[in-house]
Motif scaffolding. Structure first.
Motif, PDB file in Angstrom:
ATOM      1  N   UNK A   1     -38.188  49.249  75.048  1.00 33.05           N
ATOM      2  CA  UNK A   1     -38.148  48.499  76.298  1.00 33.05           C
ATOM      3  C   UNK A   1     -36.759  48.647  76.909  1.00 33.05           C
ATOM      4  N   UNK A   2     -36.748  48.973  78.207  1.00 29.61           N
ATOM      5  CA  UNK A   2     -35.498  49.082  78.952  1.00 29.61           C
ATOM      6  C   UNK A   2     -35.648  48.237  80.222  1.00 29.61           C
ATOM      7  N   UNK A   3     -34.720  47.335  80.430  1.00 26.48           N
ATOM      8  CA  UNK A   3     -34.748  46.471  81.600  1.00 26.48           C
ATOM      9  C   UNK A   3     -33.481  46.719  82.408  1.00 26.48           C
TER      10      UNK A   3
ATOM     11  N   UNK B   1     -41.154  39.971  75.200  1.00 21.03           N
ATOM     12  CA  UNK B   1     -40.711  40.743  74.038  1.00 21.03           C
ATOM     13  C   UNK B   1     -39.206  40.602  73.834  1.00 21.03           C
ATOM     14  N   UNK B   2     -38.449  40.530  74.933  1.00 25.96           N
ATOM     15  CA  UNK B   2     -37.007  40.370  74.831  1.00 25.96           C
ATOM     16  C   UNK B   2     -36.651  39.042  74.175  1.00 25.96           C
ATOM     17  N   UNK B   3     -37.267  37.968  74.610  1.00 28.97           N
ATOM     18  CA  UNK B   3     -36.997  36.647  74.034  1.00 28.97           C
ATOM     19  C   UNK B   3     -37.362  36.608  72.551  1.00 28.97           C
ATOM     20  N   UNK B   4     -38.509  37.185  72.206  1.00 30.76           N
ATOM     21  CA  UNK B   4     -38.954  37.165  70.811  1.00 30.76           C
ATOM     22  C   UNK B   4     -38.049  38.018  69.928  1.00 30.76           C
ATOM     23  N   UNK B   5     -37.659  39.190  70.432  1.00 38.23           N
ATOM     24  CA  UNK B   5     -36.802  40.088  69.650  1.00 38.23           C
ATOM     25  C   UNK B   5     -35.434  39.462  69.423  1.00 38.23           C
ATOM     26  N   UNK B   6     -34.871  38.884  70.471  1.00 42.35           N
ATOM     27  CA  UNK B   6     -33.564  38.240  70.352  1.00 42.35           C
ATOM     28  C   UNK B   6     -33.624  37.087  69.359  1.00 42.35           C
ATOM     29  N   UNK B   7     -34.676  36.278  69.429  1.00 40.83           N
ATOM     30  CA  UNK B   7     -34.807  35.129  68.524  1.00 40.83           C
ATOM     31  C   UNK B   7     -34.960  35.582  67.078  1.00 40.83           C
ATOM     32  N   UNK B   8     -35.736  36.654  66.856  1.00 41.87           N
ATOM     33  CA  UNK B   8     -35.946  37.146  65.488  1.00 41.87           C
ATOM     34  C   UNK B   8     -34.639  37.602  64.864  1.00 41.87           C
ATOM     35  N   UNK B   9     -33.871  38.411  65.601  1.00 37.81           N
ATOM     36  CA  UNK B   9     -32.617  38.920  65.054  1.00 37.81           C
ATOM     37  C   UNK B   9     -31.615  37.792  64.826  1.00 37.81           C
ATOM     38  N   UNK B  10     -31.568  36.822  65.705  1.00 37.91           N
ATOM     39  CA  UNK B  10     -30.616  35.724  65.529  1.00 37.91           C
ATOM     40  C   UNK B  10     -30.979  34.867  64.317  1.00 37.91           C
ATOM     41  N   UNK B  11     -32.268  34.670  64.104  1.00 39.51           N
ATOM     42  CA  UNK B  11     -32.667  33.924  62.913  1.00 39.51           C
ATOM     43  C   UNK B  11     -32.281  34.691  61.668  1.00 39.51           C
TER      44      UNK B  11
END
Length: 597
Positions: free
Chosen positions: A101-103, A195-205
């Motif tokens: 994904x590229x935004x 997907x961005x919100x979920x990916x960021x949350x996963x890595x931070x956890x």
């Protein structure tokens, strides 16, 4: 023209990974897995071998980039005369098919942008058919299919998909590229913002679970995130690097495929994971290791595929001109069938570490395997081998190999004495003593006052730095101190340690490579052990300075060109960084140290 190695960032989904250049070009990506054929191979060739570039159509005045804190979400800020734009790149954790994904986010003014997507399957050799669908574009060739979904209008030009568009302040324009097998139905859409919100949350956890609180925490956390990104989630195996054939010397031939799992790296990796509190990842790596090692003892390999696969046939991709002309480009690694004694020591060191840290081992089943491996080693430890550096020259009696054979029997004795496991303890202890005596007699050169690379030689080898770490000799032993001083004198250039002095008679290849960075971290560790703490910290800080602006580091460093070289990012180097940070940070306190087994 591809970027310098240090100008790349990494994004990944724990099954594969991509390298994103500072110029907005993804020049390397293998799908669906790390060891699959690349669909973007410009890293090892030219743009026509596959890439995906998004960049301003106007002059770029400045570029800066960072990962979002605690994540693998990459942000690149680009300043132009017309305004400012941010490129957000990531790979969502996979639930169906792999996505990139590229935004493109407008930050100021209005910036004209250009996109070109060149998909070339099988390492740049296959051009797909492209057709429009209701959802976007589909690109197909053989078993591979790629779908591009974006609100931007695209067109085909000279076998490349291109688009020109303008992004204004406050506007966010997404691009989602998805791979799937061409013989299966189309996967579901992945909403880019969600997907961005979920990916960021996963890595931070995940990164938030790090328990390391010592000095250099930021570098340690970034290295742990990189290590996690190089983990093949289904099996727990950790690839040495996500790339192949990035040269150890620009223009040279030492170009290897590192998209496999090395048995040797296991102990070092387990140290770093356990020291940072990642027991689940350590257990997964342990399980991968035990599955891979199962089978006939004489068939134990130095490396395996992501799933434990053994056959890693090497071939040359002769249509690729190589990174900055460095050929050959290789897929697969012929070193998988070498005989290397040290892996037996690494395996038993891992098991000792696992037991000491309370990770479960099914001892009944493992006991049979362990005894069989030791019986094989009893009959073969005295044989010459190819050694830790996988030389492609003649087999020799490498000192490091014999030391690690000593480690295998030493840890076997400890398994009996400390954990009550069954086995011929006295016989193993006797062999351990025999090997120790032989190494001290034949691996030490009185004329040079140091241990040497192989019996009868006068050459040095940086692998000798691990002798006090594994407990073979104490760090204060005069022979260890003099060996360290000799390596400093003869194998260091501009403060960085070479593995050994290249010679075609030794490794079968023309001389020339950078300084192998894990060896420099080993030097920092041993300097601390011999009481030179200030020198150790200075060396460690110098090594940290080699990391790029994103905290990533490669296999080697060329002190003459002052460039990173070798495959990138390198798990072994990041693991060494973590372990040295822990060792120096807890030099006078408790830690999960390898020293003395």
């Amino acid at each position: 023209m591809t970027c310098r190695i240090e100008d790349y960032g990494l994004i990944g989904d724990c099954l594969s990974a991509a390298l994103v250049g500072r110029d907005g070009s993804i020049d390397w990506l293998c799908l669906p897995h790390f060891d699959s054929a690349a669909c973007f191979a410009a890293l090892l060739g030219k743009p026509e071998h596959g890439r995906w570039r998004i960049a301003p159509r106007c002059e770029v005045k400045a570029t800066s980039r960072r990962y979002r804190d605690g994540t693998l979400v990459l942000e690149t800020d680009i300043e132009t005369a017309e305004g400012a734009v941010r490129l957000i790149d990531f790979m969502p954790l996979r639930s169906d098919a792999p996505d990139v994904v590229r935004i493109v986010e407008g930050r100021r003014g209005q910036v004209p942008m250009h996109m070109d997507l060149t998909v070339r399957f099988d390492y740049g050799s296959i051009t797909p058919w492209v057709r429009r669908t209701e959802k976007g574009l589909s690109m197909i060739a053989g078993p591979d299919m790629i779908r591009l979904v974006t609100p931007v209008e695209t067109q085909g030009k000279d076998m490349v998909t291109v688009a020109d568009f303008t992004v204004s302040a406050g506007e966010r324009i997404p691009f989602v590229m998805t791979w799937y097998p061409s013989y299966r139905s189309e996967p579901r859409d992945n909403h880019p913002e969600k997907a961005l919100l979920e990916t960021e949350a996963w890595w931070r956890e995940w990164s938030g679970r790090c328990t390391h609180q010592g000095p250099w925490r930021e570098a340690v956390v970034r290295s742990l995130i990189t290590l996690k990104a190089l983990t093949f989630a289904p099996t727990g195996g950790i690839v040495a690097a996500p790339t192949t054939s990035l040269p150890e010397q620009i223009g040279g031939v030492r170009n290897w495929d590192y998209r496999f799992c090395w048995l040797r790296d296991a102990t070092f990796t387990l140290f770093s994971l356990l020291n940072a509190g990642y027991e689940d990842e350590a257990a997964a790596w342990r399980d991968w290791l035990l599955r891979a090692a199962a089978g006939s003892p004489d068939k134990l390999q130095i490396m395996y595929g992501l799933d434990g696969r053994r056959r890693l046939t090497e071939e040359t991709l002769d249509w690729l001109p190589g990174y900055e002309g460095s050929t050959p480009v290789r897929a697969g690694n012929a070193a998988h069938d070498q005989f290397q004694l040290d892996v037996y020591g690494e395996l038993f060191d891992v098991m000792n570490l696992v037991r000491r840290n309370g990770l479960e081992i099914k001892e009944e089943g493992w006991g049979r395997v362990a005894v069989a491996l030791l019986e094989f080693l009893e009959s073969n430890w005295a044989q010459p081998d190819e050694g830790i550096w996988e030389v492609r020259g003649p087999r020799r009696h490498f000192t490091h190999s014999k030391v690690m054979a000593w480690v295998a029997f030493d840890r076997a004795v400890k398994a009996v004495d400390q954990f009550g496991l069954a086995g011929p303890r006295d016989r193993w202890a006797s062999l351990r003593d025999t090997i120790h005596q032989q190494v001290c007699r034949d691996g030490y050169n009185g004329e040079t006052g140091s241990f040497v690379q192989y019996y009868g030689s006068k050459q040095l080898d940086a692998s000798l730095l691990i002798m006090p770490h594994v407990g073979f000799l104490p760090a204060t032993d005069p022979r260890v101190v003099s060996t360290v001083e000799a390596i400093e004198r003869d194998l260091m250039t501009d403060g960085f340690v070479a593995r050994y002095k290249n010679a075609e008679t030794l490794d079968g290849l023309p001389p020339g490579e950078g300084a192998f960075l894990p060896c420099s971290f080993w030097m920092a560790d041993v300097l601390e052990l011999i009481g030179r703490g200030d020198d150790a910290r200075r060396m460690f800080e110098r090594l940290l300075g080699l990391c790029n602006d994103l905290g990533l580091i490669s296999e080697e460093y060329d002190p003459h060109l002052k460039r990173l070289v070798g495959n990138f990012p390198q798990a072994f180097t990041h693991v060494s960084l973590i372990n040295t940070a822990v060792n120096l940070g807890h030099a006078r306190g408790p830690s999960t140290q390898r020293q003395n087994g």
